[in-house]
Design an enzyme around this catalytic site. Structure first.
Site, PDB file in Angstrom:
ATOM      1  N   GLU A 273     -37.888  39.552  24.182  1.00 16.68           N
ATOM      2  CA  GLU A 273     -36.879  40.481  23.695  1.00 16.68           C
ATOM      3  C   GLU A 273     -36.470  41.472  24.785  1.00 16.68           C
ATOM      4  O   GLU A 273     -35.283  41.783  24.945  1.00 16.68           O
ATOM      5  CB  GLU A 273     -37.385  41.229  22.458  1.00 16.68           C
ATOM      6  CG  GLU A 273     -37.486  40.362  21.228  1.00 16.68           C
ATOM      7  CD  GLU A 273     -37.925  41.131  19.990  1.00 16.68           C
ATOM      8  OE1 GLU A 273     -38.098  42.378  20.054  1.00 16.68           O
ATOM      9  OE2 GLU A 273     -38.100  40.483  18.940  1.00 16.68           O
TER      10      GLU A 273
ATOM     11  N   CYS B 197     -42.923  42.418  12.719  1.00 12.91           N
ATOM     12  CA  CYS B 197     -44.193  43.135  12.802  1.00 12.91           C
ATOM     13  C   CYS B 197     -44.751  43.121  14.223  1.00 12.91           C
ATOM     14  O   CYS B 197     -45.587  43.961  14.558  1.00 12.91           O
ATOM     15  CB  CYS B 197     -45.198  42.559  11.809  1.00 12.91           C
ATOM     16  SG  CYS B 197     -45.458  40.790  11.946  1.00 12.91           S
ATOM     17  N   HIS B 198     -44.261  42.210  15.076  1.00 14.58           N
ATOM     18  CA  HIS B 198     -44.719  42.190  16.466  1.00 14.58           C
ATOM     19  C   HIS B 198     -44.270  43.428  17.230  1.00 14.58           C
ATOM     20  O   HIS B 198     -44.814  43.732  18.284  1.00 14.58           O
ATOM     21  CB  HIS B 198     -44.241  40.914  17.177  1.00 14.58           C
ATOM     22  CG  HIS B 198     -42.754  40.756  17.268  1.00 14.58           C
ATOM     23  ND1 HIS B 198     -42.004  40.264  16.214  1.00 14.58           N
ATOM     24  CD2 HIS B 198     -41.879  41.042  18.260  1.00 14.58           C
ATOM     25  CE1 HIS B 198     -40.725  40.251  16.575  1.00 14.58           C
ATOM     26  NE2 HIS B 198     -40.625  40.715  17.812  1.00 14.58           N
TER      27      HIS B 198
ATOM     28  N   ASN C 193     -47.775  40.568   6.585  1.00  9.00           N
ATOM     29  CA  ASN C 193     -46.347  40.268   6.556  1.00  9.00           C
ATOM     30  C   ASN C 193     -46.138  38.758   6.458  1.00  9.00           C
ATOM     31  O   ASN C 193     -46.544  38.022   7.357  1.00  9.00           O
ATOM     32  CB  ASN C 193     -45.698  40.826   7.836  1.00  9.00           C
ATOM     33  CG  ASN C 193     -44.247  40.445   7.988  1.00  9.00           C
ATOM     34  OD1 ASN C 193     -43.591  39.988   7.048  1.00  9.00           O
ATOM     35  ND2 ASN C 193     -43.742  40.635   9.197  1.00  9.00           N
TER      36      ASN C 193
END
Length: 174
Positions: free
Chosen positions: A158, A131-132, A123
């Protein structure tokens, strides 16, 4: 055929220096300071902070806990399959995770788990195309271009923001 000027600049972030690469209209790449797959700059690339300011601003908001989705013009370069996987990444909700198998199902290719993993690993726009948020089927954190500590930090940040905790001295975005 005219060549496109590629612009870049670096920005500090809580996960280390990020290199932003754009073509004057769209963001093309985000590099981590310590890349799992090191990249080479073109000899004709031009350092220009103004040309990547649009991306820097949104990344700064993200790291401050004030942005949960990106609204950037993007131009990732890859195979049609890679681009399909990368487009699917953009639909993984903030502060959530899915497995590589679930990602393969989302693109309608449930048997392509390894190919999805390889595309995910290439990516060119990590964080922006999250993508994490893709993890192993057993819930384990697996490979990430910026390293597993960075992946762990992004997911924890997050989660903290989504729970409404204070982050970076600011209230989390609602």
């Amino acid at each position: 055929m005219t060549s496109t000027t590629i612009y870049y600049d670096d920005m500090p972030s809580p996960v280390g220096r990020l290199r932003l690469v754009a073509d004057g209209e769209c963001l093309r790449q985000v590099w981590f300071e310590r890349e799992r797959h090191p990249k080479a700059m073109g000899s004709d690339w031009v350092r220009n902070s103004d040309a990547v300011a649009f991306a820097r601003e949104q990344l700064e908001e993200y790291f401050a806990g004030m942005r949960q989705a990106f609204d950037l013009p993007l131009r990732p370069l890859g195979t049609p399959f890679q681009c399909e996987v990368w487009n699917a990444l953009a639909n993984i909700s903030y502060a959530s995770t899915i497995s590589y198998g679930q990602l393969a199902q989302r693109i309608g290719q449930p048997l392509a788990v390894r190919a999805v993993g390889a595309a995910n690993g290439r990516n060119p726009l990590p964080i922006i195309l999250p993508c994490h948020r893709v993890i192993g089927a057993n819930g384990s954190l697996t490979g990430f271009g910026g390293g597993l500590p960075t992946k762990r930090w992004l997911l924890a940040m997050e989660d903290q923001v989504a729970r409404g905790d204070l982050f970076g001295g600011r209230a989390a975005a609602q």
